[in-house]
Motif scaffolding. Structure first.
Motif, PDB file in Angstrom:
ATOM      1  N   UNK A 140      35.130  34.037   7.908  1.00 17.33           N
ATOM      2  CA  UNK A 140      36.044  33.059   8.474  1.00 17.33           C
ATOM      3  C   UNK A 140      35.278  31.995   9.255  1.00 17.33           C
ATOM      4  N   UNK A 141      34.352  32.439  10.084  1.00 14.23           N
ATOM      5  CA  UNK A 141      33.603  31.497  10.927  1.00 14.23           C
ATOM      6  C   UNK A 141      32.817  30.504  10.061  1.00 14.23           C
ATOM      7  N   UNK A 142      32.024  31.025   9.141  1.00 20.15           N
ATOM      8  CA  UNK A 142      31.200  30.138   8.314  1.00 20.15           C
ATOM      9  C   UNK A 142      32.092  29.299   7.401  1.00 20.15           C
ATOM     10  N   UNK A 143      33.115  29.962   6.819  1.00 16.91           N
ATOM     11  CA  UNK A 143      34.014  29.248   5.929  1.00 16.91           C
ATOM     12  C   UNK A 143      34.707  28.093   6.638  1.00 16.91           C
ATOM     13  N   UNK A 144      35.148  28.331   7.879  1.00 22.49           N
ATOM     14  CA  UNK A 144      35.846  27.277   8.628  1.00 22.49           C
ATOM     15  C   UNK A 144      34.896  26.124   8.943  1.00 22.49           C
ATOM     16  N   UNK A 145      33.682  26.448   9.405  1.00 24.49           N
ATOM     17  CA  UNK A 145      32.723  25.385   9.735  1.00 24.49           C
ATOM     18  C   UNK A 145      32.434  24.528   8.508  1.00 24.49           C
ATOM     19  N   UNK A 146      32.176  25.193   7.373  1.00 23.13           N
ATOM     20  CA  UNK A 146      31.863  24.442   6.156  1.00 23.13           C
ATOM     21  C   UNK A 146      33.058  23.610   5.719  1.00 23.13           C
ATOM     22  N   UNK A 147      34.264  24.200   5.814  1.00 20.54           N
ATOM     23  CA  UNK A 147      35.461  23.471   5.373  1.00 20.54           C
ATOM     24  C   UNK A 147      35.688  22.247   6.257  1.00 20.54           C
ATOM     25  N   UNK A 148      35.464  22.396   7.568  1.00 16.29           N
ATOM     26  CA  UNK A 148      35.651  21.255   8.475  1.00 16.29           C
ATOM     27  C   UNK A 148      34.684  20.132   8.133  1.00 16.29           C
ATOM     28  N   UNK A 149      33.456  20.507   7.796  1.00 17.00           N
ATOM     29  CA  UNK A 149      32.478  19.476   7.440  1.00 17.00           C
ATOM     30  C   UNK A 149      32.854  18.820   6.121  1.00 17.00           C
ATOM     31  N   UNK A 150      33.199  19.639   5.120  1.00 15.45           N
ATOM     32  CA  UNK A 150      33.446  19.087   3.787  1.00 15.45           C
ATOM     33  C   UNK A 150      34.774  18.348   3.716  1.00 15.45           C
ATOM     34  N   UNK A 151      35.615  18.530   4.709  1.00 19.60           N
ATOM     35  CA  UNK A 151      36.897  17.825   4.730  1.00 19.60           C
ATOM     36  C   UNK A 151      36.707  16.348   5.044  1.00 19.60           C
TER      37      UNK A 151
END
Lengths: 276, 370
Positions: free
Chosen positions: B160-171
């Protein structure tokens, strides 16, 4: 690329590092598959091969039952997908278009069944298959795969069928189509993309499955890829020079398809399952 | 040929077929015993039982088994079987020995049947299987339970932590966005058994890639997968690698559905980035995130391929997580009752988790509405 004014330049180092981390294990085994046996099993191996050889690929095809396993996997996965899709599509049509007592319970039951770990189903399935004489038999394995992929397929397909406007179905019934005619003349063609996505995921599930295949098949000629490739690993010795080309051949088609069709797969996944 | 002789011949043929099949099964059984594969052994035994029960109705076999070894009739029959046309020919004496064995087996199977009938077959033992799992002081149950919880919680947390960080960046929109997204998705597309093999290859002891790096850095090589203390963290690393893409994609989908208007309104109200994240992004992401976390917990809890294939062959590691443990107790110890008890416990943990979780979500939703 590094536009310092945008304030997002620090995204790049993080994303580059994480992308490398993501891709590296596969690249490593890809590179190993092109290197000589002596190099792979020593610590001299590097990511860019010093000398490229195709000997490993020739070996895995000519010296091992790998081609047979490959065909077995394709056969079992395809059969499981087709049979599972047919059953799931009819069930999903019922759940989507009709209101009947037990509908909600049925849907929740499917959801619960989806949570069943394979290890829970292993024991009863083993007993059942042995009663019906289906151990060491592809049909037994296909039936087992259908039981695990069915709940997922029903939920996905129900999501797709729900998006078909009610008016079309009503028009069909006014025009005198029976329920089954409505199903295969109207609902199926309209949700073909959804069925394709569901089929792909169900195919992948069967393709990746290890536990059932390892338990229900005994004959080394009947093994699927996951079980067969495992035989290259043993306590004393690991045949990386055979395992690496095998792994690459198993992965490449799926990986390429995933990357090409990713937009379509993801939108299918979210519009079908998550919306409900 | 008279009818009676024809019938006799058919029975002979059946009898001899059964004998040769039984030999094959016996070989399989012995091989399985050697390889400590109790499933195969059980299967061969069941197959044998079926064959024996079918052959015990064969009059030739019945007659044969009833005759004492020194009986004249029996030696006559032996001669008849092995010199007669129904004989498989080549190895008469071996077949003879087998036929003797078969007769022994038949009488044994009859005895066993009688015993089962008087015993009641698989018996109802109440909760004994559960007591054996939970109650015994030397039971591995609690250790396995603790490891399973640790495994699931750590994995989902990092997903969740890594997925959220990556998703926020790629958004955000920037050049190279699509390329990064494709590269990060690769572990999702790699079959999990191939993932297990390639990581195992990298962690190989003593001359895999990671040990090579350690050696260059001046450390000693470490047997990551053979060491009970390091095995679980290593597997967690591998599973985090494999699970982040799904979480990232799902969260990215959720982020893209949040309307821009809200952020603009917040900007007008003078909210800073952190406030926007806390008060808009997180609450709007919640429905998608909770489904993704629920799925993540279920999948991680049930993750079999990675743990089993990565640690395969390391006898030191007997106790890992529930799913693999139940599988091993079924497969190598042939413990049906114990495995079934494990299965029920796994299922009840998952079900109680899911129902608690969904009721929590419903309550949150109601609170949100009022």
């Amino acid at each position: 690329m590094f536009n310092l004014n945008s304030g997002r330049w620090w995204f790049h180092p993080i994303l580059i590092v994480y992308s490398l981390f993501s891709v590296f294990p596969f690249l490593w085994i890809l590179s190993a598959s092109f290197q000589a046996k002596e190099v792979i099993s020593s610590d001299q191996m590097s990511i860019i091969p010093g000398a490229i050889t195709f000997q490993n690929y020739i070996d895995v095809f000519s010296k091992t039952p790998f081609p047979k396993w490959f065909l077995n996997s394709i056969l079992v996965s395809t059969a499981a997908t087709v049979i599972g899709l047919f059953i799931a599509a009819t069930a999903a049509f019922g759940f989507s278009q009709f209101r009947f007592p037990g509908r909600k319970t049925g849907l929740y039951l499917f959801l619960c069944v989806q949570m069943f770990p394979g290890a829970v189903l292993l024991l009863p399935l083993f007993r059942l298959l042995s009663w019906f004489g289906l151990l060491d038999n592809y049909l037994g394995l296909v039936i087992a795969y259908c039981t695990i992929s069915l709940p997922f397929c029903v939920w996905m397909l129900k999501g797709f069928f729900d998006t078909i406007p009610k008016a079309i179905i009503e028009a069909a019934s006014i025009d005198g189509l029976t329920h089954f005619q409505t199903f295969y003349k109207i609902v199926l063609p309209l949700s073909l993309p959804g069925i394709a996505v569901t089929g792909f995921f169900s195919f992948i599930t069967a393709w990746n499955e290890f536990m059932f295949a390892n338990t229900f098949l005994f004959d080394s000629d009947k093994m699927t890829l996951a079980v067969g490739l495992k035989t290259f690993l043993s306590e004393k010795q690991s045949f990386w020079e055979l395992l690496s080309p095998g792994s690459v051949i198993v992965t490449l088609p799926i990986l390429l398809f995933f990357l090409v069709a990713q937009k379509w797969l993801i939108s299918g996944l979210t519009s079908g399952a998550v919306k409900e | 040929m008279s009818f009676r002789r024809r019938v006799k011949r058919i029975f002979f043929q059946q009898f001899l077929d059964a004998v040769s099949k039984l030999t094959n099964l016996q070989e399989t059984k012995i091989k399985a015993q050697k390889e400590n594969d109790s499933i195969l052994e059980q299967a061969a035994m069941q197959e044998q039982k079926l064959l024996l029960s079918s052959v015990s109705s064969n009059p030739i076999a019945a007659l044969y088994s009833k005759l004492p070894a020194d009986n004249f009739g029996r030696s006559y029959l032996d001669a008849l079987i092995f010199d007669g046309s129904g004989s498989p020919g080549a190895n008469a004496s071996q077949t003879q020995i087998l036929a003797r064995k078969l007769s022994g087996l038949i009488s044994k199977s009859i005895e066993r049947r009688k015993k089962i009938l008087s015993d009641g077959g698989p018996r109802f033992v109440g909760l004994r299987n559960y007591f054996e799992l939970l109650g015994k002081t030397d039971s591995d149950f609690w250790k396995v339970l603790w490891q399973t919880i640790f495994w699931t919680a750590t994995n989902v947390f990092f997903h969740f932590l890594i997925g959220l960080c990556l998703a926020l960046m790629l958004n955000k929109r920037f050049r190279g966005n699509t390329v990064y997204r494709l590269l990060i998705m690769v572990p999702w597309a790699v079959p999990s058994f191939v993932a297990a093999f390639s990581w195992r290859f990298m962690f190989n002891y003593p001359d895999g890639l990671i040990n090579g790096i350690l050696r260059v850095a001046g450390f000693n090589a470490i047997n990551f997968l053979g060491n009970p203390g390091l095995m679980l963290p290593t597997c967690i690393l591998i599973n985090v690698w494999a699970g982040v893409p799904f979480m990232m994609i799902t969260l990215l989908g959720g982020l893209q559905n949040i309307s821009e208007d809200m952020y603009e309104a917040a900007k007008i109200d003078g909210a800073n980035t952190w406030q926007k994240f806390l008060n808009i992004t997180l609450p709007c992401l919640k429905p998608v995130a909770s489904i993704a976390v629920l799925l993540g917990v279920i999948w991680t809890f049930n993750m079999f391929n990675i743990i089993y294939l990565v640690t395969l062959g390391n006898e030191a590691i007997e106790k890992d997580i529930f799913v693999t443990f139940a599988y091993k107790s079924f497969r190598t110890h042939g413990d049906y009752g114990g495995a079934a008890a494990y299965a029920v416990i796994i299922l009840s943990i998952l079900l109680s988790f899911a129902s608690r979780y969904s009721s929590l979500l419903e309550r949150e939703e109601r609170k949100g509405r009022t």
